[in-house]
Design a protein around this motif. Structure first.
Motif, mmCIF file in Angstrom:
data_model
loop_
_atom_site.group_PDB
_atom_site.id
_atom_site.type_symbol
_atom_site.label_atom_id
_atom_site.label_comp_id
_atom_site.label_asym_id
_atom_site.label_seq_id
_atom_site.Cartn_x
_atom_site.Cartn_y
_atom_site.Cartn_z
ATOM 1 N N PHE A 470 0.791 -1.223 0.000
ATOM 2 C CA PHE A 470 0.000 0.000 0.000
ATOM 3 C C PHE A 470 0.824 1.275 0.000
ATOM 4 O O PHE A 470 0.430 2.245 -0.623
ATOM 5 C CB PHE A 470 -1.051 -0.001 1.120
ATOM 6 C CG PHE A 470 -0.566 -0.172 2.527
ATOM 7 C CD1 PHE A 470 -0.134 0.902 3.252
ATOM 8 C CD2 PHE A 470 -0.593 -1.422 3.132
ATOM 9 C CE1 PHE A 470 0.264 0.748 4.570
ATOM 10 C CE2 PHE A 470 -0.190 -1.581 4.447
ATOM 11 C CZ PHE A 470 0.243 -0.488 5.166
ATOM 12 N N SER A 506 -4.138 -3.080 -1.955
ATOM 13 C CA SER A 506 -4.002 -1.698 -2.383
ATOM 14 C C SER A 506 -3.235 -1.639 -3.696
ATOM 15 O O SER A 506 -3.594 -0.885 -4.606
ATOM 16 C CB SER A 506 -3.256 -0.891 -1.325
ATOM 17 O OG SER A 506 -3.823 -1.084 -0.069
ATOM 18 N N ALA B 123 -0.036 9.961 3.242
ATOM 19 C CA ALA B 123 -1.370 9.449 2.936
ATOM 20 C C ALA B 123 -1.303 8.024 2.398
ATOM 21 O O ALA B 123 -2.271 7.268 2.496
ATOM 22 C CB ALA B 123 -2.067 10.359 1.942
ATOM 23 N N ASN B 124 -0.136 7.642 1.840
ATOM 24 C CA ASN B 124 -0.010 6.282 1.315
ATOM 25 C C ASN B 124 -0.112 5.229 2.404
ATOM 26 O O ASN B 124 -0.340 4.062 2.112
ATOM 27 C CB ASN B 124 1.329 6.113 0.600
ATOM 28 C CG ASN B 124 1.415 6.991 -0.613
ATOM 29 O OD1 ASN B 124 0.403 7.468 -1.103
ATOM 30 N ND2 ASN B 124 2.613 7.222 -1.105
ATOM 31 N N SER B 127 -3.902 2.331 3.840
ATOM 32 C CA SER B 127 -4.050 1.347 2.767
ATOM 33 C C SER B 127 -5.497 1.302 2.299
ATOM 34 O O SER B 127 -6.410 1.726 3.003
ATOM 35 C CB SER B 127 -3.610 -0.027 3.263
ATOM 36 O OG SER B 127 -4.560 -0.540 4.151
ATOM 37 N N ARG B 128 -5.710 0.759 1.089
ATOM 38 C CA ARG B 128 -7.081 0.729 0.563
ATOM 39 C C ARG B 128 -8.042 -0.076 1.416
ATOM 40 O O ARG B 128 -9.174 0.350 1.604
ATOM 41 C CB ARG B 128 -7.088 0.210 -0.877
ATOM 42 C CG ARG B 128 -6.272 1.117 -1.741
ATOM 43 C CD ARG B 128 -6.821 1.310 -3.121
ATOM 44 N NE ARG B 128 -5.790 2.037 -3.851
ATOM 45 C CZ ARG B 128 -5.973 2.692 -4.981
ATOM 46 N NH1 ARG B 128 -7.152 2.714 -5.543
ATOM 47 N NH2 ARG B 128 -4.979 3.322 -5.564
ATOM 48 N N VAL B 278 -6.832 12.103 1.456
ATOM 49 C CA VAL B 278 -6.930 10.857 0.685
ATOM 50 C C VAL B 278 -8.198 10.853 -0.150
ATOM 51 O O VAL B 278 -8.178 10.523 -1.349
ATOM 52 C CB VAL B 278 -6.905 9.637 1.634
ATOM 53 C CG1 VAL B 278 -7.263 8.378 0.891
ATOM 54 C CG2 VAL B 278 -5.543 9.509 2.276
ATOM 55 N N SER B 285 -7.744 12.491 -8.747
ATOM 56 C CA SER B 285 -6.943 11.789 -9.756
ATOM 57 C C SER B 285 -7.812 10.953 -10.666
ATOM 58 O O SER B 285 -7.507 10.806 -11.853
ATOM 59 C CB SER B 285 -5.815 10.968 -9.127
ATOM 60 O OG SER B 285 -6.137 10.530 -7.861
ATOM 61 N N THR B 286 -8.927 10.442 -10.151
ATOM 62 C CA THR B 286 -9.839 9.708 -11.020
ATOM 63 C C THR B 286 -10.369 10.634 -12.114
ATOM 64 O O THR B 286 -10.349 10.286 -13.311
ATOM 65 C CB THR B 286 -11.017 9.158 -10.198
ATOM 66 O OG1 THR B 286 -10.486 8.380 -9.145
ATOM 67 C CG2 THR B 286 -11.939 8.317 -11.042
ATOM 68 N N ALA B 289 -7.575 11.743 -14.602
ATOM 69 C CA ALA B 289 -7.202 10.715 -15.573
ATOM 70 C C ALA B 289 -8.235 10.654 -16.686
ATOM 71 O O ALA B 289 -7.895 10.475 -17.864
ATOM 72 C CB ALA B 289 -7.092 9.366 -14.863
ATOM 73 N N GLN B 292 -7.439 13.305 -19.143
ATOM 74 C CA GLN B 292 -6.018 13.409 -19.506
ATOM 75 C C GLN B 292 -5.332 14.599 -18.831
ATOM 76 O O GLN B 292 -4.506 15.280 -19.437
ATOM 77 C CB GLN B 292 -5.840 13.497 -21.031
ATOM 78 C CG GLN B 292 -5.835 12.142 -21.735
ATOM 79 C CD GLN B 292 -7.229 11.659 -22.033
ATOM 80 O OE1 GLN B 292 -8.047 12.425 -22.498
ATOM 81 N NE2 GLN B 292 -7.508 10.413 -21.741
ATOM 82 N N ARG B 294 -3.369 15.974 -15.021
ATOM 83 C CA ARG B 294 -2.673 15.394 -13.872
ATOM 84 C C ARG B 294 -2.845 16.296 -12.670
ATOM 85 O O ARG B 294 -2.994 17.500 -12.796
ATOM 86 C CB ARG B 294 -1.180 15.230 -14.159
ATOM 87 C CG ARG B 294 -0.873 14.153 -15.153
ATOM 88 C CD ARG B 294 0.567 13.746 -15.040
ATOM 89 N NE ARG B 294 0.834 13.111 -13.754
ATOM 90 C CZ ARG B 294 2.057 12.887 -13.302
ATOM 91 N NH1 ARG B 294 3.098 13.264 -13.987
ATOM 92 N NH2 ARG B 294 2.237 12.300 -12.141
ATOM 93 N N PRO B 297 -0.038 15.950 -5.967
ATOM 94 C CA PRO B 297 -0.469 15.735 -4.587
ATOM 95 C C PRO B 297 -0.001 16.839 -3.630
ATOM 96 O O PRO B 297 -0.781 17.296 -2.792
ATOM 97 C CB PRO B 297 0.141 14.385 -4.233
ATOM 98 C CG PRO B 297 0.249 13.680 -5.527
ATOM 99 C CD PRO B 297 0.539 14.740 -6.559
#
Lengths: 579, 579
Positions: A470, A506, B123-124, B127-128, B278, B285-286, B289, B292, B294, B297
């Motif tokens: 993750f 993740s 933020a990483n 985890s999801r 997050v 980002s969704t 994308a 096209q 960017r 963060p």
């Protein structure tokens, strides 16, 4: 996991017996002053040091896996005991000896629980820079703490600034006679440690006898200073003496378990267990390797746990496997834990018959014994070695040293562990990856920034060099986005996974996202060289079906199919990568 | 890092203007009920929801990097606000609106500090599975919390057991008229969400108009129930109403900064920042994308930080980028942040002129709006998907859900993060490694347990598949010790390091220890395929000089030299490995 209860008894013979007996005599002589000194360091009555060296040795002989480890009070655990017990005593929860018993019981329970749950791996999170920094700082703290005994002044303090400030404030109180005796004992101990053996050899003694005499030096210092104190008459001219020690053996009894006391001591007990375990295991494995034996870390936890429980029920304090005593035991020829049992018997005799003698022992002698012993723990050049190798490890080590000196042992070790974990996690947030190209004429693919390789304009090959999890998954998304942006001719992205051992949920979501985004840009997403277990797991998800491209066994296979030589006629297939 | 102050203004044209204006109208209509509802969810006066949707939108337009992200109150951050503010109000440190201002200021400061220090990577560590479990549990908590408004009973509670117990205790107080209205609104909203658009299309409306009408449904529900409440006359037959809303715009002012208040809110502010960041980044980002574009963060951190600071100074509460509003904004054709600026203008008009109307809005309507919105967050089937993929991730997700439901949002997310980190670290304590042999006729070396390979009896080839660091270094020592024990014919151990990206000081010490032990057993220790950067670093130490063997560039080179074909005459050189 059956306890190796006296496993060494099977096949025990006469030769083992005489070797073990000799080792026990040498260790007993060495342990008497050491036990008294470490009890003083822990802020406890001197006899508890002797008590802590008897029954715990027997308990470890029943449950431990090392044949030559000698259990008892050691410098760092004694320092940690002093620092854990002090606030409890101050808060009026218990007196120091009682709190030390509870601490030993909790520490023993923590070790046994870790052993039963096979949590020995937790000790791995104490990295070597942190351990080494902690030992160095503890050595300095202990040495500084002995100065007041050596100078004959009062005062105290748990951290280096406190200790030094307290000493400065009382500089005028220095007791001249104590100082003279301290310097004499320090000089004698230092010479006997560094030179005596060589001199005795020169004088014609046999090597074994010379070594034994050199080791007996602390005992000589003790006898000499007791004699000096007696010659000075009652009161010993103001020299601080050990004072009357209750004769006889410890009366077994339950340690106090008041909830407030247990709560206050529990965190320190956990830290003491971990540090004691790491120290003990590293001594035991070094010695085991030297004698082609092996130790079982989880069994060691049980052995150390039993020893601490034993200490808690027999008026001792937290114990662990000591470096000096174990090395002496092994060098003296100990073959089995019987040497430990015999040493316990020797210490019992000492406790029964020698305590009246020890009342006149000057405290300065014990302080000098401690000072000489702990200065060998201080390894400041290690800082320079670690600095040269890794800045991150250096930061962890220096922080551990500074926080331990400035704020005490518990904040020191917890800060060190937290910082080293944080630095490790921070380093792993960016997965190593490299765009690769073909080494011409081979099936090998290498980093285009380090090697002379050829690439295919419509295909991007990205090698990932770490497991995807993750913390580093989003960086992979970013890397792919950055590499594919502004490359209109790109048709395929191949992720080469030879070093990917795990892909967690993740990271799987990130791969799905990469697949979705590339598909939107009409780029197919392929994988190559996925390891068997990783592929097995991916097959259980919808990812492989949704993948716009294929999964290739070898990266060369992928390149052959996506960039076939037939294309070479239409376009320059291979362009030279950077040197 | 320069702020992209209105970067979108350059090249702004008429087509952009009309697209942005249309999107702004749609978003404004959608935001009015949503803002009121989330303010109620945060336990604050309804007007604060409108205030929090005006200036923060402008602030983000100045500093943020996404072109279509719509900033304002969102469900989960509002829930976290309620849970952070409640204890502070109870302790008498501040009233709820004032505490929410301080919370927004602290959260904004945390975001800006993270942006300046480039700590966005933190933020990483969410985890999801943890994020997904947290969102599901928060959705359930929010939904449960709305039940009392839908039933017209009192009560409260921050955790699921508390909320349910409070509802059960008051089951007899259910207000029939409120329940009827709730069911009507719920049914209407659910139908408009799932069916209305299709019906309108069938009825001959254009797709754009049908979509706009479907989205306006909550506004219709609000107007309808206000009308109903007015028809019921003063008191509205016991229906709970929103009550008088102060007309006009928020008066800018400093949030309170009493030290005790700041200290009490700081941990929650940090968590809110991380969770909000997050959520916002994943939405941004969704959407980026899809178009096209960017997002940056670290720039996002600055934008969100500025938005929260703005909220703190204009009577709002913590805000972030919302999923629903951003998607609607993007779908409605927004091209730049001007859409956000126009929506802010629309909300200003609403605040100025519509508030008298909203006094008669039944609270049940807002509760129904929230319930319908948050139920889309609840994703329980994700549990099954994660279970099938990874037991560890499942454990982290389930724990996050249960702790969030049972103990609240802050314990939930911290426990989830701690557990997922612990599980990750635990998995990495055993480095993946495999004994390898030669695939006959090739230069490839593979795991002897998975492939048909040949090995040389005097040589042990061990491949390590991970970077070596302090937590896994000792396991490598154990692995080598176990593999070499009881193999008297062994002369060489070759450690193949193609996937080793780092060797830290602790692992270096382990390698030195392995070298020492093997040398004592007359076995030479070699390395092969060491990566360039790792080798550069090793060369700075004494290890390479002390190494009893050599460092080979390729593993095949090592085998050719250590097990040359000439030996084949004397002994069977190659033995078949296991299949």
């Amino acid at each position: 996991m059956l306890p190796p209860l006296f496993a060494w008894i099977r096949g025990y013979n006469r030769a083992d017996l005489s070797a073990d007996l000799l080792a026990a005599v040498i260790v007993t002589i060495m342990l008497i002053p050491q036990s008294l000194a470490y009890a003083m360091l822990a802020g406890l009555p001197p006899e508890t040091g002797l008590y802590a060296s008897i029954v715990p040795l027997l308990a470890y002989a029943c449950f431990g896996s090392s044949r030559v480890l000698a259990i008892g009070p050691v410098a760092i655990v004694s320092l940690m005991t002093a620092s854990a017990v002090a606030p409890v005593v101050e808060a009026g929860l218990a007196d120091a000896p009682a709190a030390a018993l509870t601490l030993a019981a909790l520490s023993g329970a923590a070790l046994i629980i870790m052993g039963l749950l096979r949590l020995g791996f937790l000790a791995n999170f104490l990295s070597r820079p942190v351990i080494s920094g902690f030992i160095t700082a503890s050595g300095l703290l202990i040495a500084a703490g002995q100065l007041r005994h050596l100078l004959g002044v009062g005062g105290g303090g748990d951290t280096l600034p406190e200790i030094l400030a307290s000493l400065c404030a009382r500089a005028s109180e220095i007791h001249a006679l104590t100082l003279v005796m301290s310097l004499a004992v320090l000089g004698f101990l230092w010479l006997s440690r560094s030179r005596l053996r060589a001199w005795l050899l020169c004088a014609g003694l046999s090597p074994a006898l010379a070594a034994a005499c050199a080791r007996a030096a602390p005992v000589l210092a003790i006898l000499g200073t007791i004699l000096a104190a007696r010659l000075l008459g009652p009161g010993a001219q103001g020299l601080a003496l050990t004072g009357a020690i209750p004769p006889g053996l410890p009366v077994p009894g339950l340690p106090p378990f008041a909830p407030a006391l247990v709560l206050a001591l529990a965190p320190a007990a956990c830290l003491i267990s971990l540090v004691g375990f790491v120290e003990s295991v590293s001594v035991a494995s070094t010695l085991a390797a030297k004698h082609q034996q092996r130790i079982e870390p989880d069994q060691e936890l049980m052995g150390l746990g039993a020893a601490n429980i034993a200490a808690a029920f027999t008026s001792g304090f937290p114990v662990t496997g000591g470096f000096a005593r174990s090395v002496v035991n092994a060098d003296a020829g100990a073959r089995t834990q019987a040497a430990g049992v015999f040493a316990a018997c020797g210490l019992t005799l000492a406790t029964l018959f020698l305590t009246p003698l020890l009342a006149d022992l000057p405290r300065a002698t014990l302080a000098a014994t401690i000072l000489i012993a702990v200065l060998s723990l201080v390894d400041l050049p290690a800082l320079r070695r670690v600095w040269r190798y890794s800045r991150g490890d250096f930061a962890a080590m220096l922080t551990t040293i500074l926080v331990t000196l400035g704020y005490g042992v518990e904040p020191g070790i917890t800060t060190g562990v937290a910082l080293s974990l944080f630095l490790h996690l921070w380093q792993t947030t960016r997965p190593h990856s490299a765009v690769v190209g073909q080494v011409p004429g081979t099936e090998h693919y290498r980093n285009i920034e380090r090697h002379q390789v050829s690439t295919c304009p419509g295909v991007l090959s990205l090698r990932v060099d770490e497991s995807l999890w993750f913390a580093n998954a989003r960086f992979l998304e970013d890397r792919v986005a950055a590499l594919t942006a502004g490359r209109p001719g790109l048709r395929h992205v191949v992720l080469m996974c030879p070093a990917v051992n795990r892909i967690d949920s993740s990271a799987l979501a990130s791969l799905e996202e990469i697949n979705r985004r590339l598909r939107a840009a009409s780029i197919r997403f392929h994988l190559s060289e996925v390891k068997g277990p990783v592929m097995d797991r991916l097959k259980r998800t919808a990812f492989v079906d949704q993948l716009s491209g294929e999964v290739f066994l070898s990266h060369h296979e992928a390149i052959c199919q996506l960039c076939p030589p037939s294309l070479a006629a239409d376009q320059p297939r291979l362009t030279e990568g950077a040197a």
